[in-house]
Write a protein that holds these residues in place. Structure first.
Motif, PDB file in Angstrom:
ATOM      1  N   TYR A 285       2.056   3.332  -6.019  1.00 56.42           N
ATOM      2  CA  TYR A 285       2.770   2.759  -4.878  1.00 56.42           C
ATOM      3  C   TYR A 285       2.029   3.011  -3.569  1.00 56.42           C
ATOM      4  O   TYR A 285       2.064   2.182  -2.654  1.00 56.42           O
ATOM      5  CB  TYR A 285       4.183   3.348  -4.789  1.00 56.42           C
ATOM      6  CG  TYR A 285       5.116   2.893  -5.881  1.00 56.42           C
ATOM      7  CD1 TYR A 285       4.961   1.657  -6.497  1.00 56.42           C
ATOM      8  CD2 TYR A 285       6.164   3.707  -6.311  1.00 56.42           C
ATOM      9  CE1 TYR A 285       5.823   1.240  -7.506  1.00 56.42           C
ATOM     10  CE2 TYR A 285       7.034   3.300  -7.307  1.00 56.42           C
ATOM     11  CZ  TYR A 285       6.860   2.070  -7.909  1.00 56.42           C
ATOM     12  OH  TYR A 285       7.712   1.666  -8.898  1.00 56.42           O
ATOM     13  N   SER A 286       1.369   4.178  -3.461  1.00 51.10           N
ATOM     14  CA  SER A 286       0.661   4.491  -2.217  1.00 51.10           C
ATOM     15  C   SER A 286      -0.478   3.512  -1.975  1.00 51.10           C
ATOM     16  O   SER A 286      -0.806   3.190  -0.832  1.00 51.10           O
ATOM     17  CB  SER A 286       0.125   5.929  -2.259  1.00 51.10           C
ATOM     18  OG  SER A 286      -0.910   6.062  -3.215  1.00 51.10           O
ATOM     19  N   ILE A 287      -1.089   3.025  -3.061  1.00 51.67           N
ATOM     20  CA  ILE A 287      -2.162   2.046  -2.923  1.00 51.67           C
ATOM     21  C   ILE A 287      -1.593   0.664  -2.611  1.00 51.67           C
ATOM     22  O   ILE A 287      -2.101  -0.061  -1.751  1.00 51.67           O
ATOM     23  CB  ILE A 287      -3.009   2.001  -4.219  1.00 51.67           C
ATOM     24  CG1 ILE A 287      -3.708   3.350  -4.433  1.00 51.67           C
ATOM     25  CG2 ILE A 287      -4.037   0.872  -4.156  1.00 51.67           C
ATOM     26  CD1 ILE A 287      -4.404   3.470  -5.770  1.00 51.67           C
TER      27      ILE A 287
ATOM     28  N   SER B 189      -3.074   3.147   1.037  1.00 45.72           N
ATOM     29  CA  SER B 189      -3.872   4.329   0.695  1.00 45.72           C
ATOM     30  C   SER B 189      -5.076   3.918  -0.138  1.00 45.72           C
ATOM     31  O   SER B 189      -5.019   2.973  -0.915  1.00 45.72           O
ATOM     32  CB  SER B 189      -3.026   5.340  -0.088  1.00 45.72           C
ATOM     33  OG  SER B 189      -3.823   6.409  -0.544  1.00 45.72           O
ATOM     34  N   THR B 190      -6.167   4.645   0.022  1.00 45.20           N
ATOM     35  CA  THR B 190      -7.370   4.389  -0.770  1.00 45.20           C
ATOM     36  C   THR B 190      -7.570   5.442  -1.841  1.00 45.20           C
ATOM     37  O   THR B 190      -8.569   5.423  -2.550  1.00 45.20           O
ATOM     38  CB  THR B 190      -8.621   4.369   0.142  1.00 45.20           C
ATOM     39  OG1 THR B 190      -8.719   5.630   0.814  1.00 45.20           O
ATOM     40  CG2 THR B 190      -8.527   3.256   1.159  1.00 45.20           C
TER      41      THR B 190
ATOM     42  N   ASN C 226       7.171   3.067   6.783  1.00 43.60           N
ATOM     43  CA  ASN C 226       6.286   1.903   6.803  1.00 43.60           C
ATOM     44  C   ASN C 226       5.975   1.423   5.387  1.00 43.60           C
ATOM     45  O   ASN C 226       5.847   0.218   5.148  1.00 43.60           O
ATOM     46  CB  ASN C 226       4.992   2.242   7.542  1.00 43.60           C
ATOM     47  CG  ASN C 226       4.157   1.015   7.826  1.00 43.60           C
ATOM     48  OD1 ASN C 226       4.593   0.107   8.527  1.00 43.60           O
ATOM     49  ND2 ASN C 226       2.960   0.959   7.266  1.00 43.60           N
ATOM     50  N   CYS C 227       5.852   2.360   4.441  1.00 42.20           N
ATOM     51  CA  CYS C 227       5.666   1.965   3.037  1.00 42.20           C
ATOM     52  C   CYS C 227       6.874   1.165   2.556  1.00 42.20           C
ATOM     53  O   CYS C 227       6.718   0.141   1.863  1.00 42.20           O
ATOM     54  CB  CYS C 227       5.486   3.202   2.157  1.00 42.20           C
ATOM     55  SG  CYS C 227       4.016   4.181   2.509  1.00 42.20           S
TER      56      CYS C 227
ATOM     57  N   HIS D  99      -5.598   9.168  -6.929  1.00 44.50           N
ATOM     58  CA  HIS D  99      -5.021  10.273  -7.686  1.00 44.50           C
ATOM     59  C   HIS D  99      -4.148  11.192  -6.829  1.00 44.50           C
ATOM     60  O   HIS D  99      -3.714  12.229  -7.290  1.00 44.50           O
ATOM     61  CB  HIS D  99      -6.132  11.095  -8.356  1.00 44.50           C
ATOM     62  CG  HIS D  99      -6.992  10.284  -9.273  1.00 44.50           C
ATOM     63  ND1 HIS D  99      -6.527   9.754 -10.455  1.00 44.50           N
ATOM     64  CD2 HIS D  99      -8.293   9.895  -9.163  1.00 44.50           C
ATOM     65  CE1 HIS D  99      -7.500   9.085 -11.053  1.00 44.50           C
ATOM     66  NE2 HIS D  99      -8.577   9.151 -10.288  1.00 44.50           N
ATOM     67  N   SER D 100      -3.950  10.854  -5.586  1.00 41.67           N
ATOM     68  CA  SER D 100      -3.084  11.682  -4.745  1.00 41.67           C
ATOM     69  C   SER D 100      -2.381  10.786  -3.742  1.00 41.67           C
ATOM     70  O   SER D 100      -2.833   9.693  -3.445  1.00 41.67           O
ATOM     71  CB  SER D 100      -3.889  12.756  -4.014  1.00 41.67           C
ATOM     72  OG  SER D 100      -4.815  12.155  -3.140  1.00 41.67           O
ATOM     73  N   HIS D 101      -1.277  11.271  -3.233  1.00 45.14           N
ATOM     74  CA  HIS D 101      -0.549  10.486  -2.241  1.00 45.14           C
ATOM     75  C   HIS D 101       0.309  11.427  -1.421  1.00 45.14           C
ATOM     76  O   HIS D 101       0.594  12.540  -1.824  1.00 45.14           O
ATOM     77  CB  HIS D 101       0.319   9.424  -2.913  1.00 45.14           C
ATOM     78  CG  HIS D 101       1.423   9.988  -3.763  1.00 45.14           C
ATOM     79  ND1 HIS D 101       1.195  10.480  -5.026  1.00 45.14           N
ATOM     80  CD2 HIS D 101       2.739  10.153  -3.512  1.00 45.14           C
ATOM     81  CE1 HIS D 101       2.339  10.908  -5.532  1.00 45.14           C
ATOM     82  NE2 HIS D 101       3.281  10.737  -4.647  1.00 45.14           N
ATOM     83  N   SER D 102       0.712  10.965  -0.260  1.00 42.47           N
ATOM     84  CA  SER D 102       1.562  11.761   0.604  1.00 42.47           C
ATOM     85  C   SER D 102       2.858  11.018   0.907  1.00 42.47           C
ATOM     86  O   SER D 102       3.928  11.449   0.551  1.00 42.47           O
ATOM     87  CB  SER D 102       0.834  12.109   1.904  1.00 42.47           C
ATOM     88  OG  SER D 102       1.682  12.831   2.766  1.00 42.47           O
TER      89      SER D 102
END
Length: 463
Positions: free
Chosen positions: A355-357, A362-363, A311-312, A366-369
């Protein structure tokens, strides 16, 4: 077998004709998928059939080169883990009325979107490339592989243990500059990967006792797991199984047992790392072992995280699908090749959190999955043509690495398998993917070259 193929002057053998058929079908379906001319479910089914046909063909032809082919294995990871398996799980859950088991149903819009088609197209072209290499790059007989002395294995075992000890002391008790522990974290996995894969190769070739690889594998994997590096630990374990299969050619039952052992190792390694990094997200829950929680966490990581990543990537295409292809913007990954010691002001190229934001809703800053996948950055910098341009570049690189494994049994296969944790990572951003392969290959040469010079013997191995 490559050595038994007939001359092309006399025409193609039946095995070669079958391989050509698989190649032609893969390219044809890839073109249909790229232009969205057939339903996604049809592409998934046909992709599955072609991959299964390739594996069956190689077993029948007694040439299981897919197991040491970066082109094939990365294509399989991309196609199955990011499209086919998640889609199948979603279909089964919906068909059985278990809709509540699907987290974030709104993210299922990835399935059937052009983003999924691009991933399946990449998988099919990787499969076709592997088939072409089987026909065009002669695989040398295994009795031509360089033989290494037992003393080389002993010295590498000692070096491995010293590396683990030094890394443990530096990271946990180091009082020096922070860049020292950072450097240790960077160089430790590739160097250990090469040593471990080499020792497993020597053991499988009956040139070293099992004790030597065990003395390196166990502390290395424990160290990586306890320091939150589950992915390289799992991939190194996977590389060890592959090199063992390639060299020893075990029976089907033995292979099945090894596969089951690898699966158990993956489950344990994943949950140990999750327990270290995130409380309450593994089967080590509230001082007890919660099997259901562990299975739930692993299921999310294997299935739902890939849909999130898809989806990203879909969001990348939504924002950049109409971007013009500008050739001057296609060098975005070159900066990643320059060592920071040469360019101290080099910008941070680890952009996963950003990129996660931007693309993953993503909110967290400092971290992402989830990730935008290996194809995401080419799309950001060049739209759909950028995917084609860099996809061709990537497949060319994979062809070169795969050709090394086929043309140079022994040390060539060892190096390629030792690099597996980095060339099989479809989650990685494109720039870091290329940089890691180049950087870690050069690091591995620090060990591989002395072993070639001082550790080889005059004989040849039958492995």
């Amino acid at each position: 077998m490559p050595g038994s193929r007939q001359s092309h002057i006399q025409g193609y053998t039946p095995a070669e004709k079958l391989q050509l058929s698989i190649i032609s079908a893969a390219i044809a379906i890839a073109l249909l998928a790229a232009f969205g001319l057939v339903p996604a479910w049809t592409v998934r089914w046909l992709t599955t059939v072609l991959f299964m046909a390739q594996i069956a063909h190689e077993f029948y032809d007694d040439d299981i080169s897919a197991m040491k082919s970066p082109a094939f294995l990365l294509a399989a990871i991309a196609g199955f883990m990011y499209a086919i398996v998640p889609a199948a799980v979603v279909f089964l859950l919906q068909a059985s009325g278990q809709h509540t088991l699907i987290p974030s149903p709104n993210r299922l819009v990835f399935l059937g979107h052009p983003a999924e088609y691009y991933i399946l197209t990449f998988a099919l072209l990787g499969l076709a490339l592997h088939g072409v290499l089987r026909l065009t790059v002669t695989e040398r007989s295994k009795d031509q592989a360089i033989q290494f002395s037992g003393m080389a294995s002993i010295w590498l075992s000692v070096i491995s243990i010293l590396l683990t000890g030094a890394a443990f002391l530096s990271i946990n008790f180091g009082h020096g500059p922070s860049f020292v522990s950072s450097a240790v974290r960077t160089v430790y996995p590739p160097l250990q990967s090469l040593i471990i894969v080499f020792l497993v190769y020597q053991w499988a070739a009956k040139k070293a006792p099992l004790l030597l690889p065990l003395l390196t594998i166990v502390p290395t994997l424990i160290f990586l797991g306890l320091n939150g590096h589950a992915k390289p630990a799992i991939y190194i374990g996977f590389a060890c199984v592959l090199i063992w299969v390639i060299v020893s050619r075990p029976r089907v039952m033995t292979l099945a047992m090894a596969g089951a052992a690898l699966l158990v190792f993956i489950v344990i390694a994943f949950n140990v790392t999750q327990a270290v990094k995130y409380k309450g997200s593994s089967f080590f829950h509230q001082n007890t072992i919660d099997i259901a929680k562990g299975i739930e966490s692993l299921g999310y990581k294997i299935i739902w995280r890939q849909i999130d990543s898809g989806n990203c990537f879909r969001n990348v295409l939504v924002k950049h699908g109409d971007d013009a292809f500008v050739l001057s913007r296609q060098t975005f990954w070159i900066a990643a090749l320059v060592p920071r010691i040469i360019w101290p002001e080099k910008p941070n190229l680890s952009l996963g959190s950003q990129y996660s934001i931007t693309y993953c809703d993503s909110t967290y800053k400092h971290s992402h999955s989830a990730s935008i996948s290996l194809l995401g950055q080419p799309a950001i910098h060049g739209g759909p043509i950028g995917i084609l341009f860099h996809g061709a570049f990537l497949l060319t690189g994979l062809a070169f690495i795969t050709a090394i494994a086929r043309a140079y049994p022994g040390i060539g296969t060892v190096i390629v398998m030792a690099l597996l944790p980095w060339w099989i990572d479809f989650d990685q951003d494109f720039a870091l993917y290329v940089a890691n392969l180049v950087k870690f290959f050069l690091l591995m040469c620090l060990i591989a070259i002395p072993v070639l010079v001082f550790g080889r013997t005059t004989g040849r191995t039958q492995a």
